[in-house]
Scaffold this motif. Sequence first.
Motif, PDB file in Angstrom:
ATOM      1  N   PRO A 162      -0.822  19.987 -20.771  1.00  0.00           N
ATOM      2  CA  PRO A 162      -0.774  21.048 -21.789  1.00  0.00           C
ATOM      3  C   PRO A 162      -0.559  22.418 -21.149  1.00  0.00           C
ATOM      4  O   PRO A 162      -1.137  22.731 -20.104  1.00  0.00           O
ATOM      5  N   GLY A 163       0.312  23.229 -21.766  1.00  0.00           N
ATOM      6  CA  GLY A 163       0.535  24.595 -21.273  1.00  0.00           C
ATOM      7  C   GLY A 163       1.502  24.640 -20.105  1.00  0.00           C
ATOM      8  O   GLY A 163       1.644  25.667 -19.438  1.00  0.00           O
ATOM      9  N   GLN A 164       2.198  23.536 -19.870  1.00  0.00           N
ATOM     10  CA  GLN A 164       3.110  23.459 -18.721  1.00  0.00           C
ATOM     11  C   GLN A 164       4.277  24.423 -18.888  1.00  0.00           C
ATOM     12  O   GLN A 164       4.961  24.411 -19.896  1.00  0.00           O
ATOM     13  N   LYS A 165       4.517  25.268 -17.871  1.00  0.00           N
ATOM     14  CA  LYS A 165       5.622  26.217 -17.902  1.00  0.00           C
ATOM     15  C   LYS A 165       6.679  25.922 -16.857  1.00  0.00           C
ATOM     16  O   LYS A 165       7.728  26.560 -16.820  1.00  0.00           O
ATOM     17  N   GLN A 166       6.377  24.988 -15.926  1.00  0.00           N
ATOM     18  CA  GLN A 166       7.318  24.799 -14.807  1.00  0.00           C
ATOM     19  C   GLN A 166       8.122  23.523 -15.020  1.00  0.00           C
ATOM     20  O   GLN A 166       7.724  22.645 -15.779  1.00  0.00           O
ATOM     21  N   SER A 167       9.253  23.480 -14.327  1.00  0.00           N
ATOM     22  CA  SER A 167      10.018  22.240 -14.306  1.00  0.00           C
ATOM     23  C   SER A 167      10.451  21.873 -12.899  1.00  0.00           C
ATOM     24  O   SER A 167      11.344  21.066 -12.709  1.00  0.00           O
ATOM     25  N   GLY A 168       9.821  22.462 -11.918  1.00  0.00           N
ATOM     26  CA  GLY A 168      10.204  22.190 -10.530  1.00  0.00           C
ATOM     27  C   GLY A 168       9.330  21.155  -9.851  1.00  0.00           C
ATOM     28  O   GLY A 168       9.585  20.775  -8.715  1.00  0.00           O
ATOM     29  N   GLY A 169       8.276  20.727 -10.543  1.00  0.00           N
ATOM     30  CA  GLY A 169       7.371  19.760  -9.906  1.00  0.00           C
ATOM     31  C   GLY A 169       5.947  20.225 -10.104  1.00  0.00           C
ATOM     32  O   GLY A 169       5.658  21.409  -9.942  1.00  0.00           O
ATOM     33  N   SER A 170       5.064  19.305 -10.449  1.00  0.00           N
ATOM     34  CA  SER A 170       3.699  19.666 -10.830  1.00  0.00           C
ATOM     35  C   SER A 170       2.742  19.758  -9.668  1.00  0.00           C
ATOM     36  O   SER A 170       1.573  20.096  -9.863  1.00  0.00           O
ATOM     37  N   ILE A 171       3.214  19.417  -8.468  1.00  0.00           N
ATOM     38  CA  ILE A 171       2.353  19.501  -7.284  1.00  0.00           C
ATOM     39  C   ILE A 171       3.120  20.130  -6.140  1.00  0.00           C
ATOM     40  O   ILE A 171       4.353  20.218  -6.172  1.00  0.00           O
ATOM     41  N   ALA A 172       2.356  20.562  -5.132  1.00  0.00           N
ATOM     42  CA  ALA A 172       2.938  21.023  -3.863  1.00  0.00           C
ATOM     43  C   ALA A 172       2.860  19.867  -2.888  1.00  0.00           C
ATOM     44  O   ALA A 172       1.817  19.220  -2.767  1.00  0.00           O
ATOM     45  N   SER A 173       3.974  19.599  -2.203  1.00  0.00           N
ATOM     46  CA  SER A 173       4.007  18.448  -1.288  1.00  0.00           C
ATOM     47  C   SER A 173       4.008  18.881   0.159  1.00  0.00           C
ATOM     48  O   SER A 173       4.646  19.871   0.505  1.00  0.00           O
ATOM     49  N   THR A 174       3.338  18.101   0.988  1.00  0.00           N
ATOM     50  CA  THR A 174       3.499  18.258   2.434  1.00  0.00           C
ATOM     51  C   THR A 174       4.728  17.460   2.856  1.00  0.00           C
ATOM     52  O   THR A 174       5.429  16.897   2.019  1.00  0.00           O
ATOM     53  N   ALA A 196       0.842  -1.201   0.000  1.00  0.00           N
ATOM     54  CA  ALA A 196       0.000   0.000   0.000  1.00  0.00           C
ATOM     55  C   ALA A 196       0.875   1.248   0.000  1.00  0.00           C
ATOM     56  O   ALA A 196       0.582   2.225  -0.701  1.00  0.00           O
ATOM     57  N   ASN A 197       1.949   1.223   0.771  1.00  0.00           N
ATOM     58  CA  ASN A 197       2.861   2.366   0.835  1.00  0.00           C
ATOM     59  C   ASN A 197       3.519   2.612  -0.522  1.00  0.00           C
ATOM     60  O   ASN A 197       3.627   3.755  -0.984  1.00  0.00           O
ATOM     61  N   THR A 198       3.986   1.547  -1.140  1.00  0.00           N
ATOM     62  CA  THR A 198       4.632   1.681  -2.446  1.00  0.00           C
ATOM     63  C   THR A 198       3.656   2.256  -3.466  1.00  0.00           C
ATOM     64  O   THR A 198       4.012   3.113  -4.284  1.00  0.00           O
ATOM     65  N   ALA A 199       2.428   1.790  -3.419  1.00  0.00           N
ATOM     66  CA  ALA A 199       1.422   2.290  -4.358  1.00  0.00           C
ATOM     67  C   ALA A 199       1.143   3.765  -4.116  1.00  0.00           C
ATOM     68  O   ALA A 199       0.993   4.550  -5.061  1.00  0.00           O
ATOM     69  N   ALA A 200       1.084   4.180  -2.854  1.00  0.00           N
ATOM     70  CA  ALA A 200       0.857   5.601  -2.545  1.00  0.00           C
ATOM     71  C   ALA A 200       2.053   6.429  -2.990  1.00  0.00           C
ATOM     72  O   ALA A 200       1.901   7.534  -3.519  1.00  0.00           O
ATOM     73  N   LEU A 201       3.237   5.896  -2.781  1.00  0.00           N
ATOM     74  CA  LEU A 201       4.455   6.612  -3.194  1.00  0.00           C
ATOM     75  C   LEU A 201       4.498   6.756  -4.712  1.00  0.00           C
ATOM     76  O   LEU A 201       4.822   7.828  -5.243  1.00  0.00           O
ATOM     77  N   LEU A 202       4.142   5.709  -5.400  1.00  0.00           N
ATOM     78  CA  LEU A 202       4.108   5.753  -6.866  1.00  0.00           C
ATOM     79  C   LEU A 202       3.127   6.833  -7.332  1.00  0.00           C
ATOM     80  O   LEU A 202       3.427   7.619  -8.235  1.00  0.00           O
ATOM     81  N   SER A 203       1.969   6.888  -6.705  1.00  0.00           N
ATOM     82  CA  SER A 203       0.963   7.902  -7.053  1.00  0.00           C
ATOM     83  C   SER A 203       1.552   9.301  -6.879  1.00  0.00           C
ATOM     84  O   SER A 203       1.403  10.174  -7.732  1.00  0.00           O
ATOM     85  N   LYS A 204       2.203   9.504  -5.762  1.00  0.00           N
ATOM     86  CA  LYS A 204       2.775  10.811  -5.448  1.00  0.00           C
ATOM     87  C   LYS A 204       3.813  11.202  -6.492  1.00  0.00           C
ATOM     88  O   LYS A 204       3.844  12.331  -6.983  1.00  0.00           O
ATOM     89  N   ARG A 205       4.667  10.282  -6.838  1.00  0.00           N
ATOM     90  CA  ARG A 205       5.749  10.550  -7.802  1.00  0.00           C
ATOM     91  C   ARG A 205       5.185  10.800  -9.190  1.00  0.00           C
ATOM     92  O   ARG A 205       5.704  11.626  -9.948  1.00  0.00           O
ATOM     93  N   MET A 206       4.135  10.077  -9.534  1.00  0.00           N
ATOM     94  CA  MET A 206       3.482  10.305 -10.823  1.00  0.00           C
ATOM     95  C   MET A 206       2.862  11.700 -10.865  1.00  0.00           C
ATOM     96  O   MET A 206       2.938  12.395 -11.885  1.00  0.00           O
ATOM     97  N   LEU A 207       2.244  12.126  -9.759  1.00  0.00           N
ATOM     98  CA  LEU A 207       1.656  13.471  -9.720  1.00  0.00           C
ATOM     99  C   LEU A 207       2.759  14.522  -9.794  1.00  0.00           C
ATOM    100  O   LEU A 207       2.626  15.531 -10.490  1.00  0.00           O
ATOM    101  N   PHE A 208       3.847  14.269  -9.110  1.00  0.00           N
ATOM    102  CA  PHE A 208       4.954  15.234  -9.095  1.00  0.00           C
ATOM    103  C   PHE A 208       5.526  15.432 -10.494  1.00  0.00           C
ATOM    104  O   PHE A 208       5.907  16.540 -10.890  1.00  0.00           O
ATOM    105  N   SER A 209       5.594  14.336 -11.241  1.00  0.00           N
ATOM    106  CA  SER A 209       6.221  14.421 -12.568  1.00  0.00           C
ATOM    107  C   SER A 209       5.189  14.514 -13.681  1.00  0.00           C
ATOM    108  O   SER A 209       5.537  14.361 -14.857  1.00  0.00           O
ATOM    109  N   ALA A 210       3.956  14.820 -13.337  1.00  0.00           N
ATOM    110  CA  ALA A 210       2.900  14.868 -14.358  1.00  0.00           C
ATOM    111  C   ALA A 210       3.196  15.937 -15.400  1.00  0.00           C
ATOM    112  O   ALA A 210       3.671  17.026 -15.086  1.00  0.00           O
ATOM    113  N   ARG A 211       2.886  15.573 -16.656  1.00  0.00           N
ATOM    114  CA  ARG A 211       2.984  16.539 -17.748  1.00  0.00           C
ATOM    115  C   ARG A 211       1.578  16.909 -18.191  1.00  0.00           C
ATOM    116  O   ARG A 211       0.676  16.088 -18.192  1.00  0.00           O
TER     117      ARG A 211
END
Lengths: 454, 103
Positions: free
Chosen positions: A403-415, A386-401
């Motif tokens: 349309p119109g993307q201007k940033q390269s620092g990460g696509s989400i804000a993390s706690t 379950a932890n690995t799956a949650a981590l994978l989700s987080k990493r996928m959101l962080f690296s999400a691409r």
Amino acid sequence: MPFQQAPVRLLAATGAVGFTPPDPARSFDAALEMSPDAIVADAGSADIGPLFLGADVAYNDLEWERLDLERLLDGAQRLDVPLVIGSCGGTGTDRAVDSYAEMVAEIGRRRGVAYPCALIYSEQSADWLKGRLRDGAATSEITPLLPPLSAEEVDASDHLVGVMGAQPILAALERGARVVLAGRACDDALFAATAMWAGAKPGPAYLAGKLLENASLVAEPFVLRESVVADIEDDGVVLEPMLAIQRCTRSSVAAQLMYERGTPFEQSGPGGVLDLRGLEIEELDDRRVALRGPVYRETAPAIKVEGAGKVGYRSLSIAGCRDPKMVAALDPVLAEVRERVGASGAEVAISVFGRDAVMGPLEPVKVTGHEVAVVVETVAPTQEQANTAALLSKRMLFSARYPGQKQSGGSIASTIDEYLEAGPTYRWTVNHVVDVPDLEAPFRTELRELGTPA
Amino acid sequence: MARLAELAKEISSKNAGAFSITFDIVFDDPETYGRVKDAKVITAESVAAAYGMPVDDVLAVIAFDQGNAFKVAVRRTRPSGSVGETDVFGAQQYAPLLDFEVP
């Protein structure tokens, strides 16, 4: 209409023992001044989901529960009246009853008092329930909203409780118990049993139970966990809230009669149904209401059984989105997360707060906030998966691409946490009404003195 | 035209058991209650439309005259406490009712 006998006076102290820290000396002391015949409190058995029953863990802070028990015991002792508490711990499991018993014993030792108690246990074995099933006692006609009960679902249950009606509680009081700690019980049965023990007729007793099960919620304005006093008469109930700012009105009692039930007109319980079609509601003054005309009819004996079973281990990830383009592109991003994480063998559920998390598919408002929180929950056979799956989700959101993307620092804000381990998770396995030959037999009562005399 | 939120004293939602949610709409006086009842504002069809649910998922619409109140029961989309649960008690599901229009 004159009463045929002296009314029975009940003090409803709270509908949620231990739910919050008790406020010092508010309405409870005023209620004690009214010389009730008994004190009753419900330990918040409102539907709290299957986790607490399945894991058999405490729903409330134990210190808050202890403080509540202490003030209730002190009040009952001062007036020398019985105290009835039900659905101990919220779930009413055997462990929760014992937990309350330990607290009562400890309070008794400090006070130099030995309380004559009845502990009423409500957990059931899988064998018992499967036996009832074989006897044809749990058909889908009895519980139409659900698929019929099956032996497999019984076996999948980690804990099963029968929800007791008034009968075992009344029996305990008749056997001389002065403090009753009941396992899982119908909220209204705690009050109805106590009222009937004191001489009330079933119709008014069960009506009082329904009105008092959440204590001060029967009055307005909305306040939790304050006291209400009820006089149960030959043909009805008179209510008075004890907190000065509260009053009972037609609409406040109507709201309570409807609360958490499918209909205000009929309240079914173990062994009977309360018919309120002929109910008359009268506001006696600016804070007291009289309700008259309840009719109680006996029915074939049956009890509800609740069961919860483990489905795996759960983990969460929380991510903030603030880029308008990311927010606009959430659906395809989340679809990819679901697909990839699902393929890894975990179950995944995603809620978007700020868009439609609270109402899910029922949300008619198609507006999204300028920021949203994406909460990903994963469930898998082991905590690590379950932890690995949650981590994978987080990493996928962080690296999400998107349309119109201007940033390269990460696509989400993390706690701070990449994921939060949430432990074992459960589902309802049993939530069915079951015919029984006897309404007391499924529940085991022990009479015990708790505490030590001075 | 008035909004239900302006006319009702209370509009609440809560679970009735783990498999259904009920909406309680309470009025302060029989006249306002009667106005809403006579206008047939709260029906299985109007609730189903507001929530985008099949009308068969609306289990009951009850007029509680003695209480100047309505109760609506609907099927939950999934049992309370399921994975992905965001409202265990069903306490925050009433918002669409606030905007019902009453002639």
